[in-house]
Each structure stands twice: as structure tokens, then as C-alpha cells.
Scaffold this motif. Structure first.
Motif, PDB file in Angstrom:
ATOM      1  N   LEU A   1     102.609 -17.774  24.394  1.00 28.96           N
ATOM      2  CA  LEU A   1     101.552 -17.527  25.341  1.00 28.96           C
ATOM      3  C   LEU A   1     101.663 -18.583  26.428  1.00 28.96           C
ATOM      4  N   GLN A   2     101.698 -18.158  27.693  1.00 28.96           N
ATOM      5  CA  GLN A   2     101.809 -19.100  28.809  1.00 28.96           C
ATOM      6  C   GLN A   2     100.841 -18.734  29.921  1.00 28.96           C
ATOM      7  N   ALA A   3     100.203 -19.752  30.481  1.00 28.28           N
ATOM      8  CA  ALA A   3      99.442 -19.607  31.720  1.00 28.28           C
ATOM      9  C   ALA A   3     100.279 -20.290  32.794  1.00 28.28           C
ATOM     10  N   ARG A   4     100.777 -19.526  33.788  1.00 30.56           N
ATOM     11  CA  ARG A   4     101.726 -20.043  34.765  1.00 30.56           C
ATOM     12  C   ARG A   4     101.107 -20.208  36.142  1.00 30.56           C
ATOM     13  N   TYR A   5     101.641 -21.203  36.880  1.00 31.18           N
ATOM     14  CA  TYR A   5     101.316 -21.386  38.284  1.00 31.18           C
ATOM     15  C   TYR A   5     102.643 -21.529  39.026  1.00 31.18           C
ATOM     16  N   TYR A   6     102.939 -20.552  39.906  1.00 30.34           N
ATOM     17  CA  TYR A   6     104.159 -20.573  40.712  1.00 30.34           C
ATOM     18  C   TYR A   6     103.860 -21.422  41.943  1.00 30.34           C
ATOM     19  N   PHE A   7     104.337 -22.675  41.937  1.00 32.44           N
ATOM     20  CA  PHE A   7     103.887 -23.634  42.934  1.00 32.44           C
ATOM     21  C   PHE A   7     104.482 -23.447  44.320  1.00 32.44           C
ATOM     22  N   ASP A   8     105.511 -22.649  44.527  1.00 33.72           N
ATOM     23  CA  ASP A   8     106.022 -22.428  45.882  1.00 33.72           C
ATOM     24  C   ASP A   8     105.926 -20.958  46.293  1.00 33.72           C
ATOM     25  N   LEU A   9     105.068 -20.207  45.661  1.00 34.08           N
ATOM     26  CA  LEU A   9     104.964 -18.778  45.938  1.00 34.08           C
ATOM     27  C   LEU A   9     104.477 -18.510  47.365  1.00 34.08           C
ATOM     28  N   LYS A  10     103.492 -19.259  47.835  1.00 37.43           N
ATOM     29  CA  LYS A  10     102.976 -19.053  49.200  1.00 37.43           C
ATOM     30  C   LYS A  10     104.057 -19.352  50.237  1.00 37.43           C
ATOM     31  N   ARG A  11     104.846 -20.412  50.014  1.00 34.75           N
ATOM     32  CA  ARG A  11     105.921 -20.757  50.936  1.00 34.75           C
ATOM     33  C   ARG A  11     106.992 -19.677  50.966  1.00 34.75           C
ATOM     34  N   ARG A  12     107.331 -19.132  49.794  1.00 41.63           N
ATOM     35  CA  ARG A  12     108.348 -18.068  49.726  1.00 41.63           C
ATOM     36  C   ARG A  12     107.863 -16.810  50.443  1.00 41.63           C
ATOM     37  N   ILE A  13     106.591 -16.476  50.295  1.00 44.11           N
ATOM     38  CA  ILE A  13     106.036 -15.304  50.985  1.00 44.11           C
ATOM     39  C   ILE A  13     106.034 -15.549  52.488  1.00 44.11           C
ATOM     40  N   ALA A  14     105.657 -16.766  52.929  1.00 46.11           N
ATOM     41  CA  ALA A  14     105.631 -17.094  54.355  1.00 46.11           C
ATOM     42  C   ALA A  14     107.021 -17.033  54.986  1.00 46.11           C
ATOM     43  N   LYS A  15     108.058 -17.352  54.217  1.00 47.50           N
ATOM     44  CA  LYS A  15     109.437 -17.288  54.723  1.00 47.50           C
ATOM     45  C   LYS A  15     110.006 -15.872  54.675  1.00 47.50           C
ATOM     46  N   GLY A  16     109.246 -14.934  54.134  1.00 45.15           N
ATOM     47  CA  GLY A  16     109.715 -13.560  54.059  1.00 45.15           C
ATOM     48  C   GLY A  16     110.510 -13.239  52.807  1.00 45.15           C
ATOM     49  N   LYS A  17     110.578 -14.197  51.885  1.00 42.46           N
ATOM     50  CA  LYS A  17     111.263 -13.935  50.618  1.00 42.46           C
ATOM     51  C   LYS A  17     110.294 -13.208  49.695  1.00 42.46           C
ATOM     52  N   SER A  18     110.837 -12.506  48.733  1.00 41.45           N
ATOM     53  CA  SER A  18     110.013 -11.713  47.828  1.00 41.45           C
ATOM     54  C   SER A  18     109.030 -12.597  47.067  1.00 41.45           C
ATOM     55  N   GLY A  19     107.788 -12.207  47.073  1.00 43.53           N
ATOM     56  CA  GLY A  19     106.778 -12.967  46.347  1.00 43.53           C
ATOM     57  C   GLY A  19     105.972 -12.097  45.420  1.00 43.53           C
ATOM     58  N   ASN A  20     106.147 -10.792  45.495  1.00 46.37           N
ATOM     59  CA  ASN A  20     105.315  -9.898  44.692  1.00 46.37           C
ATOM     60  C   ASN A  20     105.817  -9.742  43.262  1.00 46.37           C
TER      61      ASN A  20
END
Length: 114
Positions: A1-20
Motif C-alpha cells: 500500500l502506497q500513498a504517492r506524491y509526484y513532486f515534479d508533475l506540475k513542471r512536466r505538465i507545464a513543459k508539455g510532457k505527459s502528466g495524466n
């Protein structure tokens, strides 16, 4: 069981990389329960054993999508856990408990997600 936080997800979305699809590095708090069964020893009296381990602790890892439905996930975690070993051997105690102790764990998963 894991509770995750993707710490660079907003930056990846802002750069146009897949974030979904939740790809990228993450930190997590995890809890796990593992059970292993098997035979031990190649002598004339091998014995069956069952090992049960419970652990809890933080993790650092990454998960990336591969192609359309594949993924790879790797994490490492220091944790605290205990282990209980049940033996089916004539010359050994039937059960032994190891106290809570520090453990370094890693996981590698490669699979399909739909």
C-alpha cells in the motif's frame, strides 16, 4: 500500500510532457505485508518454512509509462519491520520471531496497465 506524491508533475505538465498517466519520480509512505513459503537446505533433511514480514516506512521511486499500456516502477525504502518464521523441521524450533528492526527494501515492477 502506497500513498504517492509526484513532486515534479506540475513542471512536466507545464513543459508539455505527459502528466495524466502519473509518470515521473515520486516520494511515498508505504506499508507492506509479505509472505514467503519454500524449502530450505539441500542436506538429507531439508525443511519447509513460511516467513511473514510486515514493514512500514517512506519510499523514493519513479514510475514511467512504456508504449501504450506498459509501465516500469522502481522504488527504494528504508523501513522498520518484523519477521516471523515458521519451520517444519524435526531439529529446529517450530517458530521464531525477529523483533522490529531497520530494513532497506527495493521493488521493481514491470507490467501492463489498462
Amino acid at each position: 500500500l502506497q500513498a504517492r506524491y509526484y513532486f515534479d508533475l506540475k513542471r512536466r505538465i507545464a513543459k508539455g510532457k505527459s502528466g495524466n498517466n502519473l509518470s515521473g519520480p515520486y516520494v511515498a509512505w508505504q506499508a507492506g505485508w509479505h509472505q514467503t513459503r519454500g524449502k530450505y537446505g539441500k542436506t538429507k533433511s531439508p525443511f519447509d518454512f513460511t516467513s511473514t514480514r510486515i514493514n512500514i516506512g517512506p519510499a523514493l521511486g519513479f514510475q514511467y509509462r512504456l508504449f501504450r499500456h506498459g509501465f516500469i516502477d522502481f522504488n527504494m525504502s528504508p523501513g522498520w519491520g518484523s519477521q516471523k518464521i515458521m519451520r517444519d523441521a524435526p531439529n529446529l524450533p517450530a517458530e521464531s520471531n525477529l523483533p522490529f528492526r531497520f530494513q532497506l527494501l527495493s521493488n521493481l515492477r514491470i507490467g501492463l496497465a489498462f
